[in-house]
Structure formats: C-alpha cells, structure tokens
Design an enzyme around this catalytic site. Structure first.
Site, PDB file in Angstrom:
ATOM      1  N   ASN A 107       0.823  -1.209   0.000  1.00  0.00           N
ATOM      2  CA  ASN A 107       0.000   0.000   0.000  1.00  0.00           C
ATOM      3  C   ASN A 107       0.857   1.259   0.000  1.00  0.00           C
ATOM      4  O   ASN A 107       1.919   1.297   0.611  1.00  0.00           O
ATOM      5  CB  ASN A 107      -0.926   0.014   1.227  1.00  0.00           C
ATOM      6  CG  ASN A 107      -1.869  -1.173   1.230  1.00  0.00           C
ATOM      7  OD1 ASN A 107      -2.004  -1.853   0.210  1.00  0.00           O
ATOM      8  ND2 ASN A 107      -2.497  -1.443   2.346  1.00  0.00           N
TER       9      ASN A 107
ATOM     10  N   HIS B 105       5.925  -0.745  -2.896  1.00  0.00           N
ATOM     11  CA  HIS B 105       5.347  -0.077  -4.077  1.00  0.00           C
ATOM     12  C   HIS B 105       5.371   1.447  -3.952  1.00  0.00           C
ATOM     13  O   HIS B 105       4.644   2.136  -4.661  1.00  0.00           O
ATOM     14  CB  HIS B 105       3.909  -0.562  -4.329  1.00  0.00           C
ATOM     15  CG  HIS B 105       3.845  -1.975  -4.840  1.00  0.00           C
ATOM     16  ND1 HIS B 105       2.680  -2.727  -4.874  1.00  0.00           N
ATOM     17  CD2 HIS B 105       4.814  -2.782  -5.348  1.00  0.00           C
ATOM     18  CE1 HIS B 105       2.937  -3.925  -5.372  1.00  0.00           C
ATOM     19  NE2 HIS B 105       4.213  -3.997  -5.657  1.00  0.00           N
TER      20      HIS B 105
ATOM     21  N   CYS C 221      10.436  13.781 -10.073  1.00  0.00           N
ATOM     22  CA  CYS C 221      10.524  14.416 -11.388  1.00  0.00           C
ATOM     23  C   CYS C 221      10.899  13.375 -12.433  1.00  0.00           C
ATOM     24  O   CYS C 221      11.848  12.606 -12.246  1.00  0.00           O
ATOM     25  CB  CYS C 221      11.564  15.540 -11.360  1.00  0.00           C
ATOM     26  SG  CYS C 221      11.792  16.280 -12.990  1.00  0.00           S
TER      27      CYS C 221
ATOM     28  N   CYS D  25      12.839  22.176 -12.295  1.00  0.00           N
ATOM     29  CA  CYS D  25      13.579  22.110 -13.570  1.00  0.00           C
ATOM     30  C   CYS D  25      12.631  22.202 -14.769  1.00  0.00           C
ATOM     31  O   CYS D  25      13.067  22.204 -15.914  1.00  0.00           O
ATOM     32  CB  CYS D  25      14.406  20.815 -13.649  1.00  0.00           C
ATOM     33  SG  CYS D  25      13.473  19.346 -14.162  1.00  0.00           S
TER      34      CYS D  25
ATOM     35  N   GLY E 200      -5.208  -9.119   3.326  1.00  0.00           N
ATOM     36  CA  GLY E 200      -5.919  -8.216   2.425  1.00  0.00           C
ATOM     37  C   GLY E 200      -5.250  -7.972   1.091  1.00  0.00           C
ATOM     38  O   GLY E 200      -5.274  -6.856   0.582  1.00  0.00           O
ATOM     39  N   THR E 201      -4.661  -9.022   0.539  1.00  0.00           N
ATOM     40  CA  THR E 201      -4.106  -8.884  -0.815  1.00  0.00           C
ATOM     41  C   THR E 201      -4.616 -10.011  -1.699  1.00  0.00           C
ATOM     42  O   THR E 201      -4.751 -11.148  -1.240  1.00  0.00           O
ATOM     43  CB  THR E 201      -2.561  -8.866  -0.812  1.00  0.00           C
ATOM     44  OG1 THR E 201      -2.097  -8.819  -2.181  1.00  0.00           O
ATOM     45  CG2 THR E 201      -1.939 -10.049  -0.103  1.00  0.00           C
ATOM     46  N   SER E 202      -4.884  -9.660  -2.980  1.00  0.00           N
ATOM     47  CA  SER E 202      -5.357 -10.687  -3.918  1.00  0.00           C
ATOM     48  C   SER E 202      -4.209 -11.614  -4.311  1.00  0.00           C
ATOM     49  O   SER E 202      -4.432 -12.655  -4.910  1.00  0.00           O
ATOM     50  CB  SER E 202      -5.941 -10.023  -5.170  1.00  0.00           C
ATOM     51  OG  SER E 202      -4.972  -9.164  -5.747  1.00  0.00           O
TER      52      SER E 202
HETATM   53  C1  BJW Z   1     -10.100  -7.661   2.297  1.00  0.00           C
HETATM   54  C2  BJW Z   1     -10.985  -6.725   2.777  1.00  0.00           C
HETATM   55  C3  BJW Z   1     -11.041  -6.601   4.147  1.00  0.00           C
HETATM   56  C4  BJW Z   1     -11.133  -6.614   0.684  1.00  0.00           C
HETATM   57  N1  BJW Z   1     -10.271  -7.374   4.921  1.00  0.00           N
HETATM   58  N2  BJW Z   1      -9.356  -8.434   3.071  1.00  0.00           N
HETATM   59  C5  BJW Z   1       5.238 -13.021 -12.757  1.00  0.00           C
HETATM   60  C6  BJW Z   1       4.102 -13.546 -13.352  1.00  0.00           C
HETATM   61  C7  BJW Z   1       3.221 -12.718 -14.060  1.00  0.00           C
HETATM   62  C8  BJW Z   1       3.460 -11.356 -14.189  1.00  0.00           C
HETATM   63  C9  BJW Z   1       4.573 -10.842 -13.579  1.00  0.00           C
HETATM   64  C10 BJW Z   1       5.451 -11.657 -12.889  1.00  0.00           C
HETATM   65  N3  BJW Z   1       6.441 -10.870 -12.405  1.00  0.00           N
HETATM   66  C11 BJW Z   1       6.208  -9.598 -12.755  1.00  0.00           C
HETATM   67  C12 BJW Z   1       5.084  -9.535 -13.488  1.00  0.00           C
HETATM   68  C13 BJW Z   1       4.476  -8.308 -14.080  1.00  0.00           C
HETATM   69  C14 BJW Z   1       3.634  -7.517 -13.084  1.00  0.00           C
HETATM   70  C15 BJW Z   1       2.540  -8.415 -12.538  1.00  0.00           C
HETATM   71  O1  BJW Z   1       2.586  -8.912 -11.429  1.00  0.00           O
HETATM   72  N4  BJW Z   1       1.486  -8.623 -13.317  1.00  0.00           N
HETATM   73  C16 BJW Z   1       0.369  -9.493 -12.916  1.00  0.00           C
HETATM   74  C17 BJW Z   1      -0.806  -8.651 -12.404  1.00  0.00           C
HETATM   75  C18 BJW Z   1      -0.046 -10.297 -14.123  1.00  0.00           C
HETATM   76  N5  BJW Z   1       4.474  -6.969 -12.030  1.00  0.00           N
HETATM   77  C19 BJW Z   1       5.190  -5.857 -12.195  1.00  0.00           C
HETATM   78  O2  BJW Z   1       5.202  -5.264 -13.249  1.00  0.00           O
HETATM   79  C20 BJW Z   1       6.020  -5.378 -11.021  1.00  0.00           C
HETATM   80  N6  BJW Z   1       7.338  -5.069 -11.428  1.00  0.00           N
HETATM   81  C21 BJW Z   1       8.219  -6.003 -11.765  1.00  0.00           C
HETATM   82  O3  BJW Z   1       7.958  -7.185 -11.709  1.00  0.00           O
HETATM   83  O4  BJW Z   1       9.464  -5.506 -12.132  1.00  0.00           O
HETATM   84  C22 BJW Z   1      10.326  -6.369 -12.836  1.00  0.00           C
HETATM   85  C23 BJW Z   1       9.953  -6.215 -14.293  1.00  0.00           C
HETATM   86  C24 BJW Z   1      10.381  -5.099 -14.974  1.00  0.00           C
HETATM   87  C25 BJW Z   1      10.064  -4.984 -16.336  1.00  0.00           C
HETATM   88  C26 BJW Z   1       9.294  -5.951 -16.962  1.00  0.00           C
HETATM   89  C27 BJW Z   1       8.816  -7.040 -16.227  1.00  0.00           C
HETATM   90  C28 BJW Z   1       9.170  -7.184 -14.880  1.00  0.00           C
HETATM   91  C29 BJW Z   1       5.484  -4.074 -10.453  1.00  0.00           C
HETATM   92  C30 BJW Z   1       4.151  -4.196  -9.850  1.00  0.00           C
HETATM   93  C31 BJW Z   1       3.656  -2.828  -9.377  1.00  0.00           C
HETATM   94  C32 BJW Z   1       2.224  -2.844  -8.918  1.00  0.00           C
HETATM   95  N7  BJW Z   1       1.782  -1.503  -8.735  1.00  0.00           N
HETATM   96  C33 BJW Z   1       0.453  -1.264  -8.159  1.00  0.00           C
HETATM   97  C34 BJW Z   1       0.211   0.276  -8.155  1.00  0.00           C
HETATM   98  C35 BJW Z   1       0.988   0.934  -7.020  1.00  0.00           C
HETATM   99  C36 BJW Z   1       0.764   2.406  -6.958  1.00  0.00           C
HETATM  100  C37 BJW Z   1      -0.657   2.775  -6.572  1.00  0.00           C
HETATM  101  O5  BJW Z   1      -1.152   2.433  -5.494  1.00  0.00           O
HETATM  102  O6  BJW Z   1      -1.277   3.445  -7.394  1.00  0.00           O
HETATM  103  O7  BJW Z   1       0.387  -1.786  -6.851  1.00  0.00           O
HETATM  104  S1  BJW Z   1      -0.852  -2.110  -9.022  1.00  0.00           S
HETATM  105  C38 BJW Z   1      -1.781  -2.505  -7.572  1.00  0.00           C
HETATM  106  O8  BJW Z   1      -1.764  -3.935  -7.320  1.00  0.00           O
HETATM  107  C39 BJW Z   1      -0.988  -1.877  -6.423  1.00  0.00           C
HETATM  108  C40 BJW Z   1      -1.139  -2.903  -5.347  1.00  0.00           C
HETATM  109  O9  BJW Z   1      -0.124  -2.720  -4.374  1.00  0.00           O
HETATM  110  C41 BJW Z   1      -1.045  -4.185  -6.106  1.00  0.00           C
HETATM  111  C42 BJW Z   1      -1.634  -5.379  -5.378  1.00  0.00           C
HETATM  112  O10 BJW Z   1      -3.000  -5.213  -5.151  1.00  0.00           O
HETATM  113  P1  BJW Z   1      -3.623  -5.666  -3.763  1.00  0.00           P
HETATM  114  O11 BJW Z   1      -3.090  -4.834  -2.674  1.00  0.00           O
HETATM  115  O12 BJW Z   1      -3.496  -7.124  -3.618  1.00  0.00           O
HETATM  116  O13 BJW Z   1      -5.151  -5.209  -3.950  1.00  0.00           O
HETATM  117  P2  BJW Z   1      -6.352  -5.992  -4.680  1.00  0.00           P
HETATM  118  O14 BJW Z   1      -7.398  -4.994  -4.947  1.00  0.00           O
HETATM  119  O15 BJW Z   1      -5.873  -6.790  -5.824  1.00  0.00           O
HETATM  120  O16 BJW Z   1      -6.860  -7.041  -3.587  1.00  0.00           O
HETATM  121  C43 BJW Z   1      -7.512  -6.658  -2.405  1.00  0.00           C
HETATM  122  C44 BJW Z   1      -7.718  -7.907  -1.583  1.00  0.00           C
HETATM  123  O17 BJW Z   1      -8.256  -7.524  -0.328  1.00  0.00           O
HETATM  124  C45 BJW Z   1      -8.707  -8.913  -2.201  1.00  0.00           C
HETATM  125  O18 BJW Z   1      -8.157 -10.224  -2.104  1.00  0.00           O
HETATM  126  C46 BJW Z   1      -9.951  -8.795  -1.318  1.00  0.00           C
HETATM  127  O19 BJW Z   1     -10.636 -10.029  -1.174  1.00  0.00           O
HETATM  128  C47 BJW Z   1      -9.344  -8.380  -0.018  1.00  0.00           C
HETATM  129  N8  BJW Z   1     -10.187  -7.600   0.870  1.00  0.00           N
HETATM  130  N9  BJW Z   1     -11.624  -6.111   1.670  1.00  0.00           N
HETATM  131  C48 BJW Z   1      -9.458  -8.298   4.308  1.00  0.00           C
HETATM  132  N10 BJW Z   1     -11.916  -5.720   4.714  1.00  0.00           N
HETATM  133 ZN    ZN Z   2      13.242  17.969 -12.288  1.00  0.00          ZN
END
Ligand code: BJW
Ligand code: ZN
Length: 244
Positions: free
Chosen positions: A103, A120, A128, A151, A188-190
């Site tokens: 988060n 993240h 910048c 800049c 709380g992560t998917s």
């Molecule tokens: C509750 C609840 C309650 C609800 N109590 N629970 C291997 C395999 C396939 C793909 C890849 C791989 N390795 C890398 C990749 C590519 C990609 C990726 O993973 N893609 C897949 C989606 C297919 N990853 C990347 O690109 C990462 N970088 C990387 O690997 O660098 C190396 C590289 C470089 C160049 C090329 C390739 C690789 C970077 C990932 C960055 C993610 N960024 C974000 C945005 C952050 C900024 C922002 O906030 O705006 O991060 S995307 C978004 O998803 C955010 C989150 O941190 C992240 C995870 O989401 P999260 O937190 O799990 O939320 P939800 O909504 O998905 O789930 C909520 C959960 O809560 C659910 O399960 C509900 O049931 C539950 N819930 N209420 C408890 N009350």
């Molecule tokens: Zn700058």
C-alpha cells in the site's frame, strides 16, 4: 493438509521469534480506500490497474494525476482502522515484526507501525520524470495538475507501476524477512501482483507458517497453514486479544 483456526494462530503469534506480514489494499478497505480489483476497482470508466502504468502516464499524465489526486484526497480524510492498529500493537508487544506493505497510503505509519517496508512506494512522494528529484508533498489536493519540478519537468507519483522495478534494497529486505520469519501473515491482498505475491511461497518454502486473512480465497489459500476468512479490521484485533 490440516488447516488451523484462530486459537492456534494466536498461540503461534505468542511464541514466534520472528513475524513478518504482507499487507495489501484490503487492510485499508474499511478505512474507505477502494481496492484495486473487485467492486471498488474502477475510477470513472477506467480500471484502476490500467491507470497504474508508465504507458498510461505517458499517454495522458493529467488523467493519471487526477486519479492520484482523488486518491490522495480520500486518504487524507481516512483514518487507520482497527486492523492497522492491531499490527502496530503487535509490533510494540512483540518487537520482531516486519511489515511489508504494497500500500502507498501511509496508514500503517499513521497507526504507529515503525518497521515498514513500502515495496510499491508512497503516494505522498513526487518524483521528477526528467531530473529524478524527489520531494514530499502532503497536500490533499495539488494546486496544479500535472505538477512540475523546479527544472520544468513533469512530476509523477513516487510509486511503482506495472513493468517497473521495485526499490532494490527494500525488496531485498522484504525477501530476507520472508525467509527469516516463523510466521508470515498475508493480509488483504489478492496475491496476483508479482513479485510481492511470491513472498508467501518463499516464506512457506523457508519453513514459515503462512497465515492468510482475507474476505475471499486467493492463490495463497491453497498452501496457507491457516486461512482466516473475514475482514482484517475484525480478525486482527481478535488475534491480538489475550483474553480470548
Ligand atoms: C479484504 C478486505 C477486508 C477486501 N479485509 N481483506 C510473474 C508472473 C506474471 C506477471 C509478472 C510476474 N512478475 C512480474 C510480473 C508483471 C507484473 C505483474 O505482477 N502482473 C500481474 C498482475 C499479471 N508486475 C510488475 O510489473 C512489477 N514489477 C516487476 O515485476 O518488475 C520487474 C519487471 C520489470 C520490467 C518488466 C517485467 C518485470 C510491479 C508491480 C507494481 C504494482 N503496482 C500497483 C500500483 C501501485 C501504486 C498505486 O497504489 O497506485 O500496486 S498495481 C496494484 O496492485 C498496487 C497494489 O499494491 C497491487 C496489489 O494489489 P492488492 O493490494 O493485492 O489489492 P487488490 O485490490 O488486488 O486485492 C484486495 C484484496 O483484499 C482482495 O483479495 C480482497 O478479497 C481483499 N479484501 N476487503 C481483508 N476488509
Ligand atoms: Zn526535475
């Protein structure tokens, strides 16, 4: 595989020498911050995942900034909930608790947790895109969108988008914490976004007990030692309550 329940997890936590936790958007859901996937995962007509990319920013920086500005406003008004507070209390009591959070909202800091790895980034940091200068800006609403650096370059949110690398040192520490932990909480992560999602499997293969807390099943549920179904804001305080 035998699946354990709340009482057993409470005992594990009491006797563990090292605990690590991975948190995701679900822990902040009850503070009113929308998650990425599922019902809250849309803003206007856009899937939030589609906005969190360098391509979206290059195409339309104002649109991406409007989304971030809206989220900054929501977060500024939000308060940490009982789930964040229970983790802060666990750190205080236990000492050896490392929080790895996906988060960017800063609600763990505001709840009082100190040992936090933000893999993240942070929504309050601006970077910048030309000179790389970083600054903190805590204003809920920015006066000019998109913001600009001294800049003249376009500033972007200091977060990690799809296709971008995670901060190297912080990520190495997160992996180490997963390897070293006796209990690894996944809250709380998917668990579909990598590399963060791989931490639970890494912890498991390094000998940790994996405990998942989520309202739904995720890929982690298949190998977790305990899968506690329900909201983090309800379950976490109950896990820390010694009177139960
Ligand atoms: C509750 C609840 C309650 C609800 N109590 N629970 C291997 C395999 C396939 C793909 C890849 C791989 N390795 C890398 C990749 C590519 C990609 C990726 O993973 N893609 C897949 C989606 C297919 N990853 C990347 O690109 C990462 N970088 C990387 O690997 O660098 C190396 C590289 C470089 C160049 C090329 C390739 C690789 C970077 C990932 C960055 C993610 N960024 C974000 C945005 C952050 C900024 C922002 O906030 O705006 O991060 S995307 C978004 O998803 C955010 C989150 O941190 C992240 C995870 O989401 P999260 O937190 O799990 O939320 P939800 O909504 O998905 O789930 C909520 C959960 O809560 C659910 O399960 C509900 O049931 C539950 N819930 N209420 C408890 N009350
Ligand atoms: Zn700058």
């Amino acid at each position: 595989m035998l699946l354990w329940g709340m009482d057993q997890v409470r005992e594990w936590l009491k006797s563990a020498r090292s605990i690590a936790a991975l948190t995701g958007a679900g822990i902040s859901a009850e503070s009113g911050i929308p998650t990425f996937r599922g019902p809250g995962g849309f803003w206007r007509n856009h899937r939030s995942e589609d906005l969190a990319t360098p391509q979206a920013f290059a195409r339309d920086p104002s649109l991406v900034w409007e989304w971030y500005d809206w989220r900054r406003g929501l977060i500024a008004k939000a308060r940490p909930n009982a789930g964040h507070c229970a983790l802060a209390a666990l750190e205080l009591k236990h000492g050896q608790l490392l929080l790895v959070t996906q988060n960017v909202d800063g609600l763990h800091d505001r709840a009082g947790s100190r040992n936090i790895l933000k893999i993240h980034g942070d929504i309050w940091t601006l970077r910048c895109s030309v000179c790389g200068r970083e600054r903190e800006d805590l204003r809920a609403s920015l006066p000019q969108l998109p913001p600009r650096c001294t800049c003249g370059g376009l500033e972007r949110p200091g977060v990690v988008w799809f296709g971008e690398s995670l901060p190297q040192r912080i990520w190495a520490q997160a992996e180490q914490a997963a390897r070293d932990s006796e209990i690894f909480l996944v809250i709380g992560t998917s668990a579909v976004v990598y590399p963060a999602a791989g931490l639970a499997a890494l912890a498991k293969s390094s000998g940790a007990r994996v405990v998942e807390i989520n309202v739904d099943d995720t890929p982690v549920s298949a190998f977790a030692d305990a899968s506690l179904k329900g909201s983090a804001a309800e379950i976490l305080p109950r896990l820390m309550d010694d009177r139960l």
